[in-house]
Design an enzyme around this catalytic site. Structure first.
Site, PDB file in Angstrom:
ATOM      1  N   THR A 106      -3.514   8.921  -1.283  1.00 24.79           N
ATOM      2  CA  THR A 106      -2.363   9.090  -0.401  1.00 24.79           C
ATOM      3  C   THR A 106      -2.082  10.576  -0.223  1.00 24.79           C
ATOM      4  O   THR A 106      -2.164  11.350  -1.174  1.00 24.79           O
ATOM      5  CB  THR A 106      -1.129   8.405  -1.002  1.00 24.79           C
ATOM      6  OG1 THR A 106      -1.369   6.994  -1.087  1.00 24.79           O
ATOM      7  CG2 THR A 106       0.111   8.649  -0.152  1.00 24.79           C
ATOM      8  N   SER A 108      -1.768  14.222   2.713  1.00 23.39           N
ATOM      9  CA  SER A 108      -2.267  14.865   3.921  1.00 23.39           C
ATOM     10  C   SER A 108      -3.761  15.142   3.873  1.00 23.39           C
ATOM     11  O   SER A 108      -4.405  15.236   4.926  1.00 23.39           O
ATOM     12  CB  SER A 108      -1.503  16.169   4.171  1.00 23.39           C
ATOM     13  OG  SER A 108      -1.603  17.037   3.059  1.00 23.39           O
ATOM     14  N   ASP A 163      -8.996  11.171  -3.706  1.00 24.91           N
ATOM     15  CA  ASP A 163      -7.588  11.497  -3.469  1.00 24.91           C
ATOM     16  C   ASP A 163      -7.392  13.008  -3.552  1.00 24.91           C
ATOM     17  O   ASP A 163      -8.222  13.735  -4.108  1.00 24.91           O
ATOM     18  CB  ASP A 163      -6.711  10.795  -4.511  1.00 24.91           C
ATOM     19  CG  ASP A 163      -5.271  10.634  -4.053  1.00 24.91           C
ATOM     20  OD1 ASP A 163      -4.921  11.117  -2.961  1.00 24.91           O
ATOM     21  OD2 ASP A 163      -4.495  10.005  -4.798  1.00 24.91           O
ATOM     22  N   ASP A 166      -1.816  18.180  -5.786  1.00 24.17           N
ATOM     23  CA  ASP A 166      -0.874  19.244  -5.447  1.00 24.17           C
ATOM     24  C   ASP A 166      -1.163  20.526  -6.218  1.00 24.17           C
ATOM     25  O   ASP A 166      -0.878  21.622  -5.728  1.00 24.17           O
ATOM     26  CB  ASP A 166       0.549  18.771  -5.723  1.00 24.17           C
ATOM     27  CG  ASP A 166       0.916  17.558  -4.886  1.00 24.17           C
ATOM     28  OD1 ASP A 166       0.850  17.657  -3.645  1.00 24.17           O
ATOM     29  OD2 ASP A 166       1.239  16.503  -5.461  1.00 24.17           O
ATOM     30  N   LYS A 176      -0.033  15.589  -9.393  1.00 26.35           N
ATOM     31  CA  LYS A 176       0.000  14.760  -8.205  1.00 26.35           C
ATOM     32  C   LYS A 176       1.382  14.115  -8.099  1.00 26.35           C
ATOM     33  O   LYS A 176       2.118  14.069  -9.065  1.00 26.35           O
ATOM     34  CB  LYS A 176      -1.084  13.670  -8.256  1.00 26.35           C
ATOM     35  CG  LYS A 176      -2.496  14.234  -8.101  1.00 26.35           C
ATOM     36  CD  LYS A 176      -3.579  13.167  -8.240  1.00 26.35           C
ATOM     37  CE  LYS A 176      -3.374  11.974  -7.364  1.00 26.35           C
ATOM     38  NZ  LYS A 176      -3.280  12.335  -5.912  1.00 26.35           N
ATOM     39  N   GLY A 177       1.704  13.636  -6.905  1.00 29.28           N
ATOM     40  CA  GLY A 177       2.977  12.954  -6.715  1.00 29.28           C
ATOM     41  C   GLY A 177       3.889  13.622  -5.720  1.00 29.28           C
ATOM     42  O   GLY A 177       5.035  13.191  -5.552  1.00 29.28           O
ATOM     43  N   GLU A 185      -1.338   5.736  -7.485  1.00 27.94           N
ATOM     44  CA  GLU A 185      -2.559   6.535  -7.496  1.00 27.94           C
ATOM     45  C   GLU A 185      -3.207   6.513  -8.881  1.00 27.94           C
ATOM     46  O   GLU A 185      -4.424   6.333  -9.007  1.00 27.94           O
ATOM     47  CB  GLU A 185      -2.236   7.982  -7.089  1.00 27.94           C
ATOM     48  CG  GLU A 185      -1.879   8.121  -5.621  1.00 27.94           C
ATOM     49  CD  GLU A 185      -1.332   9.487  -5.261  1.00 27.94           C
ATOM     50  OE1 GLU A 185      -1.410   9.866  -4.082  1.00 27.94           O
ATOM     51  OE2 GLU A 185      -0.802  10.171  -6.160  1.00 27.94           O
TER      52      GLU A 185
END
Length: 326
Positions: A106, A108, A163, A166, A176-177, A185
């Site tokens: 999930t 961009s 995936d 960040d 992540k998150g 995820e």
């Protein structure tokens, strides 16, 4: 210059600070209401025609729709979008084969990986693919592309999961998150034989923490108490927990109510001014905290990280056999 200053005054005229809780969490500023765009447009009619047209064009750009899982208006950063597309496509081209069961991330960057799966299924380059999505947004995108979907209930063993992230530190530990989907995820990506992380080079950091706040999904019940407990954990010393407001799909306050995840929970974003000394200890202490559903540390989980930069796409691999699932 005059128009920009006028728009700024109009934008700020409706801002109000949300009330702070007893915990004194930093809740952020209320997002600018969409209705203000209409007020600004009406005001612009009193300007000379040429200036008014320019003002309306600026407002249209500001209100441009976001890409699913994205962090701003589509096309806002053409270079970064192109890097995300390159690395998303390459991950599918290099790691997905016909007959595989795959995990779809999930965000961009993962958006482009999902897009590539759909393209290759439509062209016949890929066949007999079954995918497990990690969020409602990804599920909706995959369905539109005709990608066959399942869950871990029926397909518990994945060949590969792909995936974004960040933050990625030199040891390939992740945060992540940012899109609020880190629980789903993690459960999907922990079930994969190979976890491929796709990023552009802006996501690289020397240490986790200051580069991107650590998301922590918590139950709504007594959430202020849970935030206090989290802030007191020894491995998280110095963190400032911020309750995410508005949409769970980004960590920018764009509403005045707590963001709600796909699982019906809240999110704390933990802000740090100094790098976390022991990410593994921080992850374990959060895991042991009652009220915490899942944290955004992905320690020792990445099999390989694909990094898109100005010189092309590079690859970093974790030594075989190193897998902690924290």
């Amino acid at each position: 210059m005059f128009l920009a200053q006028r728009a700024a005054r109009l934008s700020h005229s409706g801002l109000r600070r949300p009330a702070q809780s007893g915990l004194n969490l930093a809740l952020g500023s209320r997002a600018i209401a969409v209705s203000q765009a209409g007020g600004a447009a009406a005001d612009a009619k009193r300007l000379p025609a040429a200036v008014a047209a320019a003002g309306l064009a600026c407002l249209a750009v500001a209100a441009a729709p976001s890409r699913p899982g994205g962090n701003g208006p589509a096309g806002m950063d053409t270079r970064q979008d192109e890097l995300k597309k390159q690395v998303g496509y390459k991950a599918i081209d290099d790691y997905v084969r016909s007959g595989m069961v795959i995990g779809l991330g999930t965000g961009s960057t993962a958006y482009f990986a999902v897009e590539r799966v759909g393209q290759k299924l439509a062209s016949g380059e890929l066949k007999d693919i079954v995918a497990v999505p990690t969020s409602k947004r990804t599920k909706e995108q995959a369905e539109k592309l005709g990608i066959p979907l399942a869950t871990l209930d029926t397909h518990p063993n994945l060949d590969v999961a792909i995936d974004g992230a960040d933050s990625v530190d030199p040891s390939l530990n992740l945060v992540k998150g940012g899109g609020g989907a880190h629980f789903r995820e993690k459960i999907v990506e922990a079930a994969a034989k190979t976890f491929v992380v796709i990023i552009d080079d802006s996501k690289l950091c020397d240490g986790l923490g200051p580069h991107f706040p650590i998301p922590v999904e918590i139950v709504p019940f007594c959430h202020e108490h849970t935030a206090r407990v989290v802030a007191s954990l020894p491995a998280l010393k110095g963190c400032r927990p911020v309750l995410r407001l508005g949409s769970a799909a980004n960590n920018k306050p764009d509403g005045d109510q707590p963001a709600v995840t796909d699982n019906g929970n809240y999110i704390l974003d933990l802000h740090f001014t100094q790098p976390i000394k022991d990410a593994k200890a921080a992850a374990q202490q959060l895991k042991n905290t009652i009220g915490v559903v899942e944290h955004g540390f992905f320690v020792g989980m990445a099999s390989v990280v694909l990094i898109a930069g100005k010189d092309g796409i590079s690859e970093k691999r974790r030594p075989k056999g190193w897998w902690s699932r924290l």
